[in-house]
Design a protein around this motif. Sequence first.
Motif, PDB file in Angstrom:
ATOM      1  N   ILE A   1      71.284  42.437  13.849  1.00  0.00           N
ATOM      2  CA  ILE A   1      70.056  41.646  13.858  1.00  0.00           C
ATOM      3  C   ILE A   1      70.399  40.171  14.081  1.00  0.00           C
ATOM      4  O   ILE A   1      69.854  39.274  13.436  1.00  0.00           O
ATOM      5  N   TYR A   2      71.305  39.922  15.020  1.00  0.00           N
ATOM      6  CA  TYR A   2      71.683  38.553  15.360  1.00  0.00           C
ATOM      7  C   TYR A   2      70.573  37.883  16.174  1.00  0.00           C
ATOM      8  O   TYR A   2      69.690  38.541  16.748  1.00  0.00           O
TER       9      TYR A   2
ATOM     10  N   GLU B   1      64.123  43.346   9.518  1.00  0.00           N
ATOM     11  CA  GLU B   1      64.577  44.613   8.948  1.00  0.00           C
ATOM     12  C   GLU B   1      65.007  45.566  10.056  1.00  0.00           C
ATOM     13  O   GLU B   1      64.361  45.653  11.108  1.00  0.00           O
ATOM     14  N   TYR B   2      66.087  46.275   9.806  1.00  0.00           N
ATOM     15  CA  TYR B   2      66.569  47.300  10.727  1.00  0.00           C
ATOM     16  C   TYR B   2      66.807  48.562   9.919  1.00  0.00           C
ATOM     17  O   TYR B   2      67.677  48.603   9.046  1.00  0.00           O
ATOM     18  N   SER B   3      66.021  49.587  10.179  1.00  0.00           N
ATOM     19  CA  SER B   3      66.126  50.815   9.391  1.00  0.00           C
ATOM     20  C   SER B   3      67.316  51.642   9.843  1.00  0.00           C
ATOM     21  O   SER B   3      68.098  51.224  10.692  1.00  0.00           O
ATOM     22  N   ARG B   4      67.435  52.822   9.292  1.00  0.00           N
ATOM     23  CA  ARG B   4      68.569  53.673   9.634  1.00  0.00           C
ATOM     24  C   ARG B   4      68.649  53.878  11.144  1.00  0.00           C
ATOM     25  O   ARG B   4      67.696  54.373  11.759  1.00  0.00           O
TER      26      ARG B   4
ATOM     27  N   GLU C   1      82.807  55.476   9.827  1.00  0.00           N
ATOM     28  CA  GLU C   1      81.542  55.646   9.118  1.00  0.00           C
ATOM     29  C   GLU C   1      81.170  54.423   8.288  1.00  0.00           C
ATOM     30  O   GLU C   1      79.998  54.212   7.978  1.00  0.00           O
ATOM     31  N   ASP C   2      82.164  53.635   7.914  1.00  0.00           N
ATOM     32  CA  ASP C   2      81.886  52.381   7.205  1.00  0.00           C
ATOM     33  C   ASP C   2      81.846  51.238   8.208  1.00  0.00           C
ATOM     34  O   ASP C   2      82.648  50.297   8.151  1.00  0.00           O
ATOM     35  N   SER C   3      80.917  51.325   9.134  1.00  0.00           N
ATOM     36  CA  SER C   3      80.772  50.322  10.180  1.00  0.00           C
ATOM     37  C   SER C   3      79.302  49.986  10.348  1.00  0.00           C
ATOM     38  O   SER C   3      78.420  50.620   9.760  1.00  0.00           O
ATOM     39  N   ARG C   4      79.041  49.000  11.170  1.00  0.00           N
ATOM     40  CA  ARG C   4      77.659  48.589  11.400  1.00  0.00           C
ATOM     41  C   ARG C   4      76.840  49.673  12.083  1.00  0.00           C
ATOM     42  O   ARG C   4      75.617  49.694  12.004  1.00  0.00           O
ATOM     43  N   PHE C   5      77.508  50.610  12.748  1.00  0.00           N
ATOM     44  CA  PHE C   5      76.768  51.673  13.431  1.00  0.00           C
ATOM     45  C   PHE C   5      75.965  52.528  12.450  1.00  0.00           C
ATOM     46  O   PHE C   5      74.949  53.113  12.798  1.00  0.00           O
ATOM     47  N   TYR C   6      76.444  52.618  11.217  1.00  0.00           N
ATOM     48  CA  TYR C   6      75.801  53.463  10.203  1.00  0.00           C
ATOM     49  C   TYR C   6      75.014  52.649   9.173  1.00  0.00           C
ATOM     50  O   TYR C   6      74.567  53.177   8.177  1.00  0.00           O
ATOM     51  N   SER C   7      74.852  51.370   9.418  1.00  0.00           N
ATOM     52  CA  SER C   7      74.321  50.479   8.397  1.00  0.00           C
ATOM     53  C   SER C   7      72.878  50.084   8.653  1.00  0.00           C
ATOM     54  O   SER C   7      72.506  49.747   9.773  1.00  0.00           O
ATOM     55  N   ARG C   8      72.073  50.126   7.598  1.00  0.00           N
ATOM     56  CA  ARG C   8      70.784  49.468   7.622  1.00  0.00           C
ATOM     57  C   ARG C   8      70.997  47.986   7.325  1.00  0.00           C
ATOM     58  O   ARG C   8      71.984  47.608   6.695  1.00  0.00           O
ATOM     59  N   MET C   9      70.040  47.162   7.759  1.00  0.00           N
ATOM     60  CA  MET C   9      70.229  45.720   7.653  1.00  0.00           C
ATOM     61  C   MET C   9      68.920  45.016   7.341  1.00  0.00           C
ATOM     62  O   MET C   9      67.849  45.472   7.745  1.00  0.00           O
ATOM     63  N   ARG C  10      69.039  43.917   6.644  1.00  0.00           N
ATOM     64  CA  ARG C  10      67.924  43.000   6.432  1.00  0.00           C
ATOM     65  C   ARG C  10      68.444  41.574   6.523  1.00  0.00           C
ATOM     66  O   ARG C  10      69.610  41.309   6.220  1.00  0.00           O
ATOM     67  N   ALA C  11      67.564  40.672   6.914  1.00  0.00           N
ATOM     68  CA  ALA C  11      67.973  39.274   6.973  1.00  0.00           C
ATOM     69  C   ALA C  11      66.834  38.372   6.532  1.00  0.00           C
ATOM     70  O   ALA C  11      65.654  38.678   6.741  1.00  0.00           O
TER      71      ALA C  11
ATOM     72  N   LYS D   1      71.066  31.653   7.742  1.00  0.00           N
ATOM     73  CA  LYS D   1      70.626  33.041   7.881  1.00  0.00           C
ATOM     74  C   LYS D   1      71.557  33.936   7.066  1.00  0.00           C
ATOM     75  O   LYS D   1      72.782  33.930   7.271  1.00  0.00           O
ATOM     76  N   TYR D   2      70.953  34.697   6.155  1.00  0.00           N
ATOM     77  CA  TYR D   2      71.711  35.637   5.328  1.00  0.00           C
ATOM     78  C   TYR D   2      71.385  37.051   5.784  1.00  0.00           C
ATOM     79  O   TYR D   2      70.219  37.444   5.820  1.00  0.00           O
ATOM     80  N   ILE D   3      72.415  37.837   6.133  1.00  0.00           N
ATOM     81  CA  ILE D   3      72.243  39.216   6.582  1.00  0.00           C
ATOM     82  C   ILE D   3      72.822  40.148   5.533  1.00  0.00           C
ATOM     83  O   ILE D   3      74.001  40.052   5.178  1.00  0.00           O
ATOM     84  N   ARG D   4      71.984  41.038   5.022  1.00  0.00           N
ATOM     85  CA  ARG D   4      72.424  42.042   4.051  1.00  0.00           C
ATOM     86  C   ARG D   4      72.658  43.354   4.793  1.00  0.00           C
ATOM     87  O   ARG D   4      71.751  43.913   5.402  1.00  0.00           O
ATOM     88  N   ASN D   5      73.885  43.822   4.749  1.00  0.00           N
ATOM     89  CA  ASN D   5      74.269  45.052   5.437  1.00  0.00           C
ATOM     90  C   ASN D   5      74.544  46.148   4.424  1.00  0.00           C
ATOM     91  O   ASN D   5      75.019  45.888   3.314  1.00  0.00           O
ATOM     92  N   GLU D   6      74.308  47.374   4.835  1.00  0.00           N
ATOM     93  CA  GLU D   6      74.448  48.490   3.907  1.00  0.00           C
ATOM     94  C   GLU D   6      75.886  48.992   3.804  1.00  0.00           C
ATOM     95  O   GLU D   6      76.338  49.360   2.726  1.00  0.00           O
TER      96      GLU D   6
END
Length: 500
Positions: free
Chosen positions: A305-306, A378-381, A402-412, A419-424
């Motif tokens: 979500i850049y 917001e970026y859902s699954r 599997e522990d990468s941005r490809f599998y992560s939900r995100m909010r900013a 800008k603060y980005i919360r990654n799952e």
Amino acid sequence: MNPTAGQNVLFVVMDTVRKDHLSVYGYDRPTTPGLEAFASEAAVYEGAVAQAPWTLPVHASLFTGLYPSQHGASQENPYLEGATTLAETLSDTHRTACYSSNAWITPYTHLTDGFDDQDNFFEVMPGEFLSGPIARAWKAMNDSPTLRRVADWMVSVGNTIHEYTASGEGADSKTPQVVDRTQEFVAEAEADGENWFQFINLMDAHLPYHPPEEYRAEFAPGVDSTAVCQNSKEYNSGARDIDADEWADIQGLYDAEIRHIDAELTRLFDWLQADGLWEDTLVVVCADHGELFGEHGLYGHEFCIYDPLVNVPCMVKHPDLDPGRYDRQFELLDLYHTVLDHADVENAGGDGVDLDPTRSLLDDAHGDREGGEYAFVEYSRPVVELKQLEGKAADAGIELDEDSRFYSRMRAARRTDGKYIRNERIPDEFYRVDEDPGETDDRLGEGDPVEAEVESALDAFEERVADEWDGGPSTDASDGELDEMSDTAKERLQDLGYME
């Protein structure tokens, strides 16, 4: 209807158009001469922030005034249900129409609920499959375990056809038809003495890029559009590399597509002016999201979500708005309130969001509204893109982390300085976007007071929208919810209409 003069609305979304590729925003290639002329009588905003990085949730926010977590239209549930749309709210005062060639904006997803007329101009799947009784039957098939395989087989056939037609020159732009249909609709509404609300989505700048020869010759001379990488999943999975020369060719094709959009909008604007329908009409031109061309190691508009994806162009013409450049930050869902304000509709009724005058861009206090210094994304699954990505990786013998941005939900949470980005699944990120607009220097944990303030705003936002990140998606795409994507045919619908 009870028409009142001066309440007409033309709402244009340029799908997948990033701000820094528009000459009206300072790009050094003449991609938007028409919008440059438009800017002489419009407010041109630098700080518009989309609520998500892809079509469905952004349009749902535009049509409801709700955040993605609130309206629920996501990759796991590709339907807008239980909310009153902008078109439904305007139904008592306006004749309404929605024209697009984007398969997410159809009766299938309910985004077109409330429009008196709609046409998806869909290239492969007949429009009847995406509207009316057949659309409801189609949804039932995809939601039924017993009929799911039949539905998958039917759409896979359409997908094969689409990949063939979209791989070369045969995939003609539908934008001229959208503009023609818009002129017909407006003329009919005017002849009947009705106010009108016209929404259009123009898809030219979405992959794949096969621009008209006139603009290809100017922006991508000698480039074979069938020879460059037009599948973002191949690059993002690591199965395909793209060097600097190929990126330049890809962006040349992209610029040519934007130039074509600009030419068609100019044709529409000129027609409105010639017919005396211009002065009092609210005209909104924005993008729903942008595109990445290798920044952060990504191609397309997935898995992040850049700012190139969510800080979008937005221009608004209205008699009460002074033309000029505005640095203020606001959220795209504020356009919902701007339309209601212009149409003089205060109460949305039903399950709709009522007009908040402080969110309207027409309100003098908009820049000072409470909480207005923050925008939320917001970026859902990412299950749709993830299954496609995994397929490309598997074909190339690549195993995704599997522990990468490809599998992560995100909010900013974003404001003009930070800008603060919360990654799952990966560490959070913090950027001083005032000093580092490219978001290349992650300053998380360095003690910047801006970080604490923006993170706190994100915490408060999550409490407000009822955070539902408990558990998270399965780490194994072969089971759990990721494996259930065929249950809704969302992946197939994106293959067909989102033109991957």
